[in-house]
Design a protein around this motif. Structure first.
Motif, short mmCIF file in Angstrom:
data_model
loop_
_atom_site.label_atom_id
_atom_site.label_comp_id
_atom_site.label_asym_id
_atom_site.label_seq_id
_atom_site.Cartn_x
_atom_site.Cartn_y
_atom_site.Cartn_z
N LYS A 185 0.85 -1.19 0.00
CA LYS A 185 0.00 0.00 0.00
C LYS A 185 0.89 1.25 0.00
CE LYS A 185 -3.55 -2.39 2.71
NZ LYS A 185 -4.37 -2.38 3.96
N ALA A 186 0.32 2.36 -0.42
CA ALA A 186 1.06 3.62 -0.37
C ALA A 186 1.32 4.00 1.08
CB ALA A 186 0.28 4.72 -1.08
N PRO A 187 2.51 4.45 1.41
CA PRO A 187 2.77 4.89 2.79
C PRO A 187 1.81 6.02 3.17
CG PRO A 187 4.81 4.79 1.53
CD PRO A 187 3.69 4.63 0.55
N SER A 188 1.27 5.95 4.36
CA SER A 188 0.31 6.96 4.80
C SER A 188 1.02 8.28 5.06
CB SER A 188 -0.40 6.50 6.08
OG SER A 188 0.51 6.50 7.17
N PRO A 189 0.32 9.41 4.87
CA PRO A 189 0.91 10.71 5.20
C PRO A 189 1.37 10.78 6.66
CG PRO A 189 -1.10 11.00 3.93
CD PRO A 189 -1.02 9.54 4.28
N GLU A 190 0.62 10.12 7.55
CA GLU A 190 0.99 10.12 8.97
C GLU A 190 2.33 9.43 9.19
OE1 GLU A 190 -3.21 10.75 8.39
OE2 GLU A 190 -1.95 9.05 7.79
N LEU A 191 2.55 8.30 8.47
CA LEU A 191 3.82 7.58 8.59
C LEU A 191 4.98 8.43 8.08
CD1 LEU A 191 5.49 5.02 9.11
CD2 LEU A 191 4.86 4.25 6.80
N LEU A 192 4.79 9.05 6.92
CA LEU A 192 5.84 9.89 6.35
C LEU A 192 6.17 11.06 7.27
CD1 LEU A 192 4.69 9.96 2.61
CD2 LEU A 192 6.51 8.58 3.60
N GLU A 193 5.14 11.66 7.85
CA GLU A 193 5.37 12.80 8.76
C GLU A 193 6.11 12.34 10.01
OE1 GLU A 193 2.86 16.33 11.09
OE2 GLU A 193 1.81 14.81 9.90
N ARG A 194 5.71 11.21 10.56
CA ARG A 194 6.36 10.70 11.79
C ARG A 194 7.83 10.42 11.58
NH1 ARG A 194 6.66 5.36 13.49
NH2 ARG A 194 4.90 4.69 12.18
N LEU A 195 8.18 9.92 10.40
CA LEU A 195 9.57 9.57 10.13
C LEU A 195 10.35 10.71 9.48
CD1 LEU A 195 9.04 5.96 8.71
CD2 LEU A 195 9.78 6.59 11.01
N GLY A 196 9.66 11.82 9.20
CA GLY A 196 10.34 12.95 8.57
C GLY A 196 10.75 12.67 7.14
N LEU A 197 9.90 11.95 6.41
CA LEU A 197 10.23 11.55 5.04
C LEU A 197 9.32 12.27 4.04
CD1 LEU A 197 10.40 7.66 5.49
CD2 LEU A 197 12.33 9.25 5.41
N ASP A 198 9.86 12.46 2.84
CA ASP A 198 9.01 12.80 1.71
C ASP A 198 9.47 11.95 0.53
OD1 ASP A 198 10.94 14.20 -0.07
OD2 ASP A 198 11.02 15.63 1.58
N LEU A 199 8.68 11.95 -0.51
CA LEU A 199 8.96 11.10 -1.65
C LEU A 199 9.45 11.90 -2.85
CD1 LEU A 199 5.88 8.68 -1.39
CD2 LEU A 199 8.15 8.45 -0.34
N SER A 200 10.05 13.07 -2.57
CA SER A 200 10.51 13.92 -3.67
C SER A 200 11.76 13.37 -4.35
CB SER A 200 10.77 15.34 -3.16
OG SER A 200 11.78 15.32 -2.14
N ARG A 201 12.53 12.56 -3.62
CA ARG A 201 13.72 11.94 -4.19
C ARG A 201 13.48 10.43 -4.29
NH1 ARG A 201 19.40 13.60 -3.13
NH2 ARG A 201 19.51 15.87 -3.35
N PRO A 202 14.04 9.78 -5.30
CA PRO A 202 13.96 8.31 -5.34
C PRO A 202 14.60 7.72 -4.09
CG PRO A 202 14.84 9.20 -7.40
CD PRO A 202 14.80 10.34 -6.43
N LEU A 203 14.02 6.65 -3.59
CA LEU A 203 14.49 6.03 -2.36
C LEU A 203 15.24 4.73 -2.63
CD1 LEU A 203 11.36 6.47 -0.05
CD2 LEU A 203 13.47 7.82 -0.02
N LEU A 204 16.33 4.53 -1.91
CA LEU A 204 17.05 3.27 -1.86
C LEU A 204 16.81 2.65 -0.50
CD1 LEU A 204 19.26 1.20 -2.84
CD2 LEU A 204 20.94 2.74 -1.75
N THR A 205 16.24 1.46 -0.46
CA THR A 205 16.07 0.73 0.80
C THR A 205 17.29 -0.15 1.05
OG1 THR A 205 13.64 0.72 0.81
CG2 THR A 205 14.73 -1.08 1.94
N LEU A 206 17.82 -0.07 2.26
CA LEU A 206 18.93 -0.93 2.66
C LEU A 206 18.42 -2.06 3.53
CD1 LEU A 206 21.87 1.42 3.76
CD2 LEU A 206 21.35 0.52 1.48
N GLY A 207 18.78 -3.28 3.17
CA GLY A 207 18.58 -4.42 4.05
C GLY A 207 19.94 -4.79 4.61
N CYS A 208 20.42 -4.00 5.56
CA CYS A 208 21.81 -4.11 6.01
C CYS A 208 21.96 -5.05 7.21
CB CYS A 208 22.39 -2.74 6.34
SG CYS A 208 21.43 -1.79 7.54
N GLY A 209 20.87 -5.60 7.71
CA GLY A 209 20.94 -6.51 8.84
C GLY A 209 20.77 -7.95 8.42
N ALA A 210 20.87 -8.85 9.38
CA ALA A 210 20.59 -10.28 9.19
C ALA A 210 20.69 -10.93 10.55
CB ALA A 210 21.57 -10.93 8.22
#
Length: 339
Positions: free
Chosen positions: A159-184
């Motif tokens: 689903k599309a990230p909710s505006p509330e989630l983006l606001e809580r995390l201080g994110l916007d979608l103006s730039r392309p995003l790279l997700t890191l899966g840096c754990g294991a």
């Protein structure tokens, strides 16, 4: 037919098991599928369209507690299941199904579960990949992986990230995003060095993107280590969201990303099931066993003589299998995906 599935406890294993869920639903469209899983995995099961219901597995990973498993089996009895697929290989995972008196109990031999399973497969080695082992349980007549009918890869509802989630995390979608899966969770032998991840992040940010340092609270030290290697001018575009999202929130943010770079981990399988392009890094483990189930994934795998050892830590202390997979090698594959 009312079917119960005893789920694996690991995120990636559960996602791979969705291929079995899809097959079972195709074989019996009117039947119901109920998954017995740890509480933390239940929200993800809501994103699998094949799953009709869930039941919480109350036992901590590794906990035996025979009396409590007997009581939980009695709880399961009231549902009137016709059959159960026991996906983990442990003896204790099969006990609730046996105590519940479910007529047909299906699984691989595992820890010598002769009394607990009455449709037991002993040919696990004939199915090299974990997903093939899961799917094979739906085809008792099939004796090897090449003979399995074609099956669908996992696909989670995003689903599309909710505006509330983006606001809580201080994110916007103006730039392309790279997700890191840096754990294991498996151990250090799956963890690509933080300084290598930092070079990948800098490359992506300087191309006009931003980075999500995803994961659980256990991954926060790794995310912070990556940040220490980043130049100050790119740090504003690196977002540490580790331990700050639920599984489904992380899934939706992944779905909003342009691509991902992941260790062999639960996040790698999540990214694959979200349909996102990614570069996957295999150190001590092998693409022959748990590859990302996606045609949008590029895997880099060690060619060290000791690979794959499937150990949690490097017995030589060098972690050469990871260190010889350089950032430049990953960036070259990222450029292919970006183009």
């Amino acid at each position: 037919m009312k079917t119960l599935l005893i789920s694996p406890s690991w995120l990636g294993d559960l996602i791979m098991a969705q291929s079995l869920f899809k097959v079972l639903k195709q074989q019996d469209p009117e039947g119901s599928l109920t998954v017995y899983a740890p509480k933390y995995l239940l929200p993800l099961l809501e994103r699998m369209r094949e799953v009709d219901d869930t039941i919480t597995n109350p036992f901590a990973h590794g906990e035996f507690n025979l009396t409590a498993r007997w009581a939980d089996g009695r709880r399961l009895r009231q549902y009137g299941f016709d059959r159960v697929f026991v996906l983990p290989n442990s003896l204790k995972s099969a006990l609730p199904a046996w105590f519940a008196g479910i007529p047909e109990r299906i699984g691989f031999k595992g820890e010598s579960r002769y009394l607990l399973l009455n449709r037991m497969r002993k040919d696990k080695d004939a199915f090299p990949r974990m997903v093939e082992r899961y799917v094979a349980l739906a085809y008792p007549e099939v004796k090897s992986a090449p003979d399995l009918p074609s099956f669908d890869y996992p696909s989670l509802e995003v689903k599309a990230p909710s505006p509330e989630l983006l606001e809580r995390l201080g994110l916007d979608l103006s730039r392309p995003l790279l997700t890191l899966g840096c754990g294991a969770n498996y151990g250090p032998a799956k963890l690509w060095p933080p300084e290598y991840f930092a070079k990948v992040c800098e490359f992506f940010i300087r191309r006009g993107g931003a980075v999500l340092g995803s994961g659980t609270k256990k991954d926060t030290p790794t995310v912070h280590a990556i940040m220490t290697y980043l130049p100050e001018d790119v740090l504003p575009y690196f977002h540490d969201i580790s331990g700050k999202t639920s599984l489904t929130e992380a899934l939706d943010l992944t779905g909003a990303s342009a691509m991902a770079v992941c260790n062999d981990s639960g996040m790698m399988h999540t990214v694959a099931a979200a349909g996102l392009p990614q570069v996957c890094i295999f150190g001590s483990t092998s693409t022959g066993y748990t590859p990302p189930l996606s045609d949008k994934a590029i895997c880099l795998e060690s060619d060290e003589p000791c690979h794959p050892c499937f150990e949690r830590t490097c017995r030589f202390g060098t972690y050469a299998c990871l260190k010889k997979l350089t950032p430049e090698m990953v960036i070259a594959q990222m450029e292919k995906l970006l183009s």
